[in-house]
Write a protein that holds these residues in place. Structure first.
Motif, PDB file in Angstrom:
ATOM      1  N   ALA A  11      67.386 -15.074  26.268  1.00 58.54           N
ATOM      2  CA  ALA A  11      66.549 -14.343  25.316  1.00 58.54           C
ATOM      3  C   ALA A  11      65.758 -13.219  25.961  1.00 58.54           C
ATOM      4  O   ALA A  11      65.315 -12.290  25.273  1.00 58.54           O
ATOM      5  CB  ALA A  11      65.597 -15.313  24.614  1.00 58.54           C
ATOM      6  N   ASN A  12      65.561 -13.276  27.268  1.00 57.79           N
ATOM      7  CA  ASN A  12      64.798 -12.223  27.964  1.00 57.79           C
ATOM      8  C   ASN A  12      65.605 -10.949  28.146  1.00 57.79           C
ATOM      9  O   ASN A  12      65.056  -9.918  28.533  1.00 57.79           O
ATOM     10  CB  ASN A  12      64.336 -12.731  29.332  1.00 57.79           C
ATOM     11  CG  ASN A  12      65.503 -13.092  30.238  1.00 57.79           C
ATOM     12  OD1 ASN A  12      66.422 -13.804  29.816  1.00 57.79           O
ATOM     13  ND2 ASN A  12      65.484 -12.630  31.473  1.00 57.79           N
ATOM     14  N   LEU A  13      66.902 -10.996  27.866  1.00 60.16           N
ATOM     15  CA  LEU A  13      67.763  -9.826  28.025  1.00 60.16           C
ATOM     16  C   LEU A  13      68.008  -9.154  26.680  1.00 60.16           C
ATOM     17  O   LEU A  13      68.033  -9.809  25.632  1.00 60.16           O
ATOM     18  CB  LEU A  13      69.105 -10.236  28.636  1.00 60.16           C
ATOM     19  CG  LEU A  13      69.079 -10.926  30.000  1.00 60.16           C
ATOM     20  CD1 LEU A  13      70.496 -11.273  30.443  1.00 60.16           C
ATOM     21  CD2 LEU A  13      68.383 -10.051  31.038  1.00 60.16           C
ATOM     22  N   SER A  14      68.215  -7.854  26.708  1.00 61.34           N
ATOM     23  CA  SER A  14      68.606  -7.138  25.497  1.00 61.34           C
ATOM     24  C   SER A  14      70.007  -7.575  25.074  1.00 61.34           C
ATOM     25  O   SER A  14      70.725  -8.246  25.826  1.00 61.34           O
ATOM     26  CB  SER A  14      68.588  -5.632  25.741  1.00 61.34           C
ATOM     27  OG  SER A  14      69.649  -5.274  26.623  1.00 61.34           O
ATOM     28  N   LEU A  19      75.256  -9.565  26.741  1.00 64.64           N
ATOM     29  CA  LEU A  19      76.721  -9.592  26.687  1.00 64.64           C
ATOM     30  C   LEU A  19      77.325  -9.334  28.070  1.00 64.64           C
ATOM     31  O   LEU A  19      78.322  -9.964  28.450  1.00 64.64           O
ATOM     32  CB  LEU A  19      77.222  -8.556  25.682  1.00 64.64           C
ATOM     33  CG  LEU A  19      76.882  -8.814  24.212  1.00 64.64           C
ATOM     34  CD1 LEU A  19      77.383  -7.664  23.349  1.00 64.64           C
ATOM     35  CD2 LEU A  19      77.482 -10.134  23.729  1.00 64.64           C
ATOM     36  N   ASP A  20      76.727  -8.412  28.811  1.00 64.44           N
ATOM     37  CA  ASP A  20      77.226  -8.145  30.168  1.00 64.44           C
ATOM     38  C   ASP A  20      77.062  -9.368  31.075  1.00 64.44           C
ATOM     39  O   ASP A  20      77.939  -9.674  31.881  1.00 64.44           O
ATOM     40  CB  ASP A  20      76.499  -6.953  30.776  1.00 64.44           C
ATOM     41  CG  ASP A  20      76.893  -5.629  30.131  1.00 64.44           C
ATOM     42  OD1 ASP A  20      78.007  -5.550  29.575  1.00 64.44           O
ATOM     43  OD2 ASP A  20      76.077  -4.680  30.189  1.00 64.44           O
ATOM     44  N   LEU A  62      80.105  -5.614  20.895  1.00 64.85           N
ATOM     45  CA  LEU A  62      80.972  -6.774  21.122  1.00 64.85           C
ATOM     46  C   LEU A  62      82.398  -6.342  21.424  1.00 64.85           C
ATOM     47  O   LEU A  62      83.015  -6.813  22.396  1.00 64.85           O
ATOM     48  CB  LEU A  62      80.950  -7.683  19.891  1.00 64.85           C
ATOM     49  CG  LEU A  62      79.635  -8.417  19.614  1.00 64.85           C
ATOM     50  CD1 LEU A  62      79.519  -8.762  18.134  1.00 64.85           C
ATOM     51  CD2 LEU A  62      79.560  -9.690  20.455  1.00 64.85           C
ATOM     52  N   GLU A  63      82.921  -5.443  20.604  1.00 63.78           N
ATOM     53  CA  GLU A  63      84.331  -5.063  20.705  1.00 63.78           C
ATOM     54  C   GLU A  63      84.649  -4.372  22.020  1.00 63.78           C
ATOM     55  O   GLU A  63      85.708  -4.607  22.614  1.00 63.78           O
ATOM     56  CB  GLU A  63      84.703  -4.173  19.519  1.00 63.78           C
ATOM     57  CG  GLU A  63      84.726  -4.931  18.198  1.00 63.78           C
ATOM     58  CD  GLU A  63      84.745  -4.013  16.992  1.00 63.78           C
ATOM     59  OE1 GLU A  63      84.679  -2.764  17.193  1.00 63.78           O
ATOM     60  OE2 GLU A  63      84.804  -4.519  15.854  1.00 63.78           O
ATOM     61  N   ARG A  64      83.732  -3.548  22.504  1.00 61.17           N
ATOM     62  CA  ARG A  64      84.040  -2.807  23.734  1.00 61.17           C
ATOM     63  C   ARG A  64      84.010  -3.703  24.972  1.00 61.17           C
ATOM     64  O   ARG A  64      84.463  -3.291  26.046  1.00 61.17           O
ATOM     65  CB  ARG A  64      83.106  -1.615  23.902  1.00 61.17           C
ATOM     66  CG  ARG A  64      81.677  -1.920  24.286  1.00 61.17           C
ATOM     67  CD  ARG A  64      80.863  -0.634  24.297  1.00 61.17           C
ATOM     68  NE  ARG A  64      79.497  -0.800  24.789  1.00 61.17           N
ATOM     69  CZ  ARG A  64      79.147  -0.718  26.061  1.00 61.17           C
ATOM     70  NH1 ARG A  64      80.072  -0.508  26.988  1.00 61.17           N
ATOM     71  NH2 ARG A  64      77.889  -0.866  26.427  1.00 61.17           N
ATOM     72  N   MET A  67      84.415  -9.187  23.367  1.00 62.89           N
ATOM     73  CA  MET A  67      83.613 -10.388  23.138  1.00 62.89           C
ATOM     74  C   MET A  67      83.752 -10.841  21.691  1.00 62.89           C
ATOM     75  O   MET A  67      83.795 -10.015  20.773  1.00 62.89           O
ATOM     76  CB  MET A  67      82.153 -10.104  23.459  1.00 62.89           C
ATOM     77  CG  MET A  67      81.283 -11.323  23.633  1.00 62.89           C
ATOM     78  SD  MET A  67      81.597 -12.197  25.188  1.00 62.89           S
ATOM     79  CE  MET A  67      80.976 -11.027  26.392  1.00 62.89           C
ATOM     80  N   GLU A  68      83.809 -12.152  21.481  1.00 60.08           N
ATOM     81  CA  GLU A  68      83.971 -12.727  20.145  1.00 60.08           C
ATOM     82  C   GLU A  68      82.751 -13.574  19.779  1.00 60.08           C
ATOM     83  O   GLU A  68      82.252 -14.348  20.595  1.00 60.08           O
ATOM     84  CB  GLU A  68      85.223 -13.610  20.108  1.00 60.08           C
ATOM     85  CG  GLU A  68      85.444 -14.313  18.773  1.00 60.08           C
ATOM     86  CD  GLU A  68      86.634 -15.251  18.777  1.00 60.08           C
ATOM     87  OE1 GLU A  68      86.888 -15.906  17.741  1.00 60.08           O
ATOM     88  OE2 GLU A  68      87.316 -15.346  19.818  1.00 60.08           O
TER      89      GLU A  68
END
Length: 313
Positions: A11-14, A19-20, A62-64, A67-68
């Motif tokens: 939660a601390n990450l954007s 995602l990264d 997500l798509e780039r 990620m699903e």
């Protein structure tokens, strides 16, 4: 089976940073909270429903990354009396609408828990014998027949209209559905769109055997959480498993949530996933890390290693 991650632990990450980070673990599936108790750090549900541009940008992130979204989670108490129930019920309906726009077919949530009667102001969990005192059976009849079943029948209709295929209910203490039998009771009374999010940690903490539960729930396991719990030796032997201390009091609690492999060993986890596979489950396993005895990163790495060594691929 494939590994996913419940993202509230980051939660601390954007959103993009989260995602990264998930991708850096070799994981390409995420379960994200969109309602309920969670502050929903990565899914601004109202904004995404209100703006086609923000929704498109969200999908693009997500798509780039290939990620699903494996499920949207809105665990809360939509059956609670008063404002809390209204708020969580509203967020559950909105989560369905957002899932439809994102093409997500599975929702993870909890059953909710009503009060013990129409005048109650707080939820009431009946966790002991219902034969005595003699007011107990009436409480359960009210909770199931007058509140839960009608709410869930209406909610399933809403989900079906929006193309949702599976509602995976997480069996949890202080919820009306807290074990295999209560899940099957709700499923039978409402609709087979309802199944279970089989989280072993909660069953372990209540003294149940998740492997036996998986066999009983054949055909009704819609989602699985990779999450472990440890019964603390010498403490549970004295006080049992009805634990009321805060989860932060790890040293004195009779059980704790721990990283995968720190409660049950890898042989147990391999059997668990093997039984799930033989009974028909072949979907995502979403790691939920809530071990307070180690850092988040250590808990994630420990759990990922254990799950990668044990899930049935």
């Amino acid at each position: 089976m494939k590994l996913a991650l419940c993202t509230d632990v980051l939660a601390n990450l954007s959103f993009g940073e989260m995602l990264d980070r998930v991708k850096s673990y070799g994981i390409y599936g995420v379960e994200m909270t969109a309602g309920g108790w969670s502050p929903c750090p990565h899914v601004p549900t109202d904004e995404l429903l209100a703006s086609a541009e923000k929704l498109a940008a969200f999908r693009h992130e997500l798509e780039r990354r290939d990620m699903e979204i494996v499920a949207l989670n809105c665990s809360g108490n939509p059956l609670a009396p008063g404002e809390l129930g209204e708020r969580h019920s509203n967020s559950s309906y909105k989560t369905i609408e957002l899932a439809a726009r994102l093409g997500v077919k599975k929702i993870v949530m909890m059953s909710g828990l009503p009060g013990g009667g129409p005048e109650d102001k707080i939820p009431n969990w009946i966790a002991s014998t219902v034969s005595w005192p003699d007011y107990m059976p009436g409480v359960l009849a009210y909770q199931w027949e007058e509140v839960a079943i009608p709410w869930w029948k209406k909610f399933v209709q809403h989900a079906r209209r929006h193309g949702i295929e599976k509602i995976a209910i997480e069996a949890f203490p202080s919820q009306l559905v807290y074990n295999a039998s209560t899940l099957l009771k709700l499923r039978s009374a409402v609709d087979e769109m309802i199944g279970i999010n089989l989280d072993p940690s909660h069953l372990i903490a209540m003294g149940a055997d998740p492997i036996a539960a998986a066999r009983k729930l054949e055909g009704a396991v819609f989602h699985v959480h990779g999450k472990d719990a440890r019964i603390e030796r010498g403490l549970a032997d004295i006080d049992g498993l009805m634990e009321t201390q805060p989860v932060t009091e790890t040293k004195s609690r009779t059980w704790n949530y721990v990283a995968v492999g720190c409660g049950k060993d890898l042989l147990w986890w391999k059997e668990f996933f093997s039984v799930l596979r033989m009974t028909g489950y072949n979907d995502y396993v979403a790691l939920e890390m809530e071990d307070l005895t180690m850092s988040v990163e250590a808990g994630l790495q420990t759990s990922i290693e254990a799950l990668n060594a044990s899930i049935s691929r």
